[in-house]
Scaffold this active site. Sequence first.
Site, PDB file in Angstrom:
ATOM      1  N   LYS A  44      66.901  58.082 -17.027  1.00 34.63           N
ATOM      2  CA  LYS A  44      68.091  57.808 -16.203  1.00 34.63           C
ATOM      3  C   LYS A  44      68.989  59.032 -16.038  1.00 34.63           C
ATOM      4  CE  LYS A  44      67.846  54.480 -14.720  1.00 34.63           C
ATOM      5  NZ  LYS A  44      66.893  54.115 -13.630  1.00 34.63           N
ATOM      6  N   HIS A  99      59.450  62.312 -20.355  1.00 30.44           N
ATOM      7  CA  HIS A  99      60.703  62.037 -21.068  1.00 30.44           C
ATOM      8  C   HIS A  99      60.604  62.443 -22.534  1.00 30.44           C
ATOM      9  CE1 HIS A  99      62.441  59.949 -17.718  1.00 30.44           C
ATOM     10  NE2 HIS A  99      61.697  58.876 -17.799  1.00 30.44           N
ATOM     11  N   SER A 129      73.721  53.356 -16.340  1.00 28.51           N
ATOM     12  CA  SER A 129      72.502  53.237 -15.542  1.00 28.51           C
ATOM     13  C   SER A 129      71.414  52.494 -16.313  1.00 28.51           C
ATOM     14  CB  SER A 129      72.011  54.636 -15.151  1.00 28.51           C
ATOM     15  OG  SER A 129      70.863  54.564 -14.349  1.00 28.51           O
TER      16      SER A 129
END
Length: 288
Positions: A44, A99, A129
């Site tokens: 995010k 990530h 988010s």
Amino acid sequence: MAFNHFEYKGTRFALGVHSEESVAYAENEFKILDDDIYNVTFPKSGTNWMIEILNLIKHKGDVAKSNILPIYERSPWYETIGSEEGIKTMDSPRIISSHLPQHIFAKSFSKSKAKIIYTMRNPRDIIVSMFHFTKILSIFEAAEDFEKFIDDFILGRVLYGSWFEHVKGWMKMKDDSRFFFVTYEELLQDLRGCVVRICKFLGQDLDDAQIDLVAKHSTFKAMKENVKSNWTQIPSEILDQSKGSFMRKGQAGDWKNHFTVAQSEYFDKIYKEKMKDVNMKFFWEQSS
């Protein structure tokens, strides 16, 4: 953040999306090529935005060429289950997302000439988010208690673990010539200028018109309207956008509409303590 997970070297991963085997393969066996470009973020933080930018740069602003595949196939997350086959067929230079925290990233990077672009975002906006994201992605149990969610984030009880450790780990590479970092807030403030900087880092010689096209087609509005970029082609049983949009607002500072004064003060105190040893000032701290 409630989801079925396992831990690998102190980091939480989602069962079904990842496996211990897929993460171990990503760390120990994945072969990085010298011309690879890695789009690395904490979740995010602008991952899909950077996928769009990098693919448009690769195709010199030609949106039709960039749009041949949906965004999640253009730049797959190499630590996920089943990503290996798609990556093998990618055209050079491969643009690959991840990530992963720095301590789990592919060991083969150390001896390569590959490049990493690391995008960061104000953690308060990430919390907001991510909180909304739990309501539409099927692997999560929809979060309802925002205050508890803040605590989960602080304690690293979210997908991919601690934001603080993620940022601090990757910032150890800030002086490496193969590493470029940018913030979500900088992209919002001066998208074209950031595209120019990224092109220079990648050694991509685009003319002014091509740079203009990259910036035009990678705005939030353009991506939200682009079915190849807005994730609407994902089945609703995986990502249910009737409950909220994957591309929600594309703003900085929305956290101010969610945090109470007390929550903000609490987070600031924790943030300052956890980041006290980081000898750099981040974009979102400049006005705080």
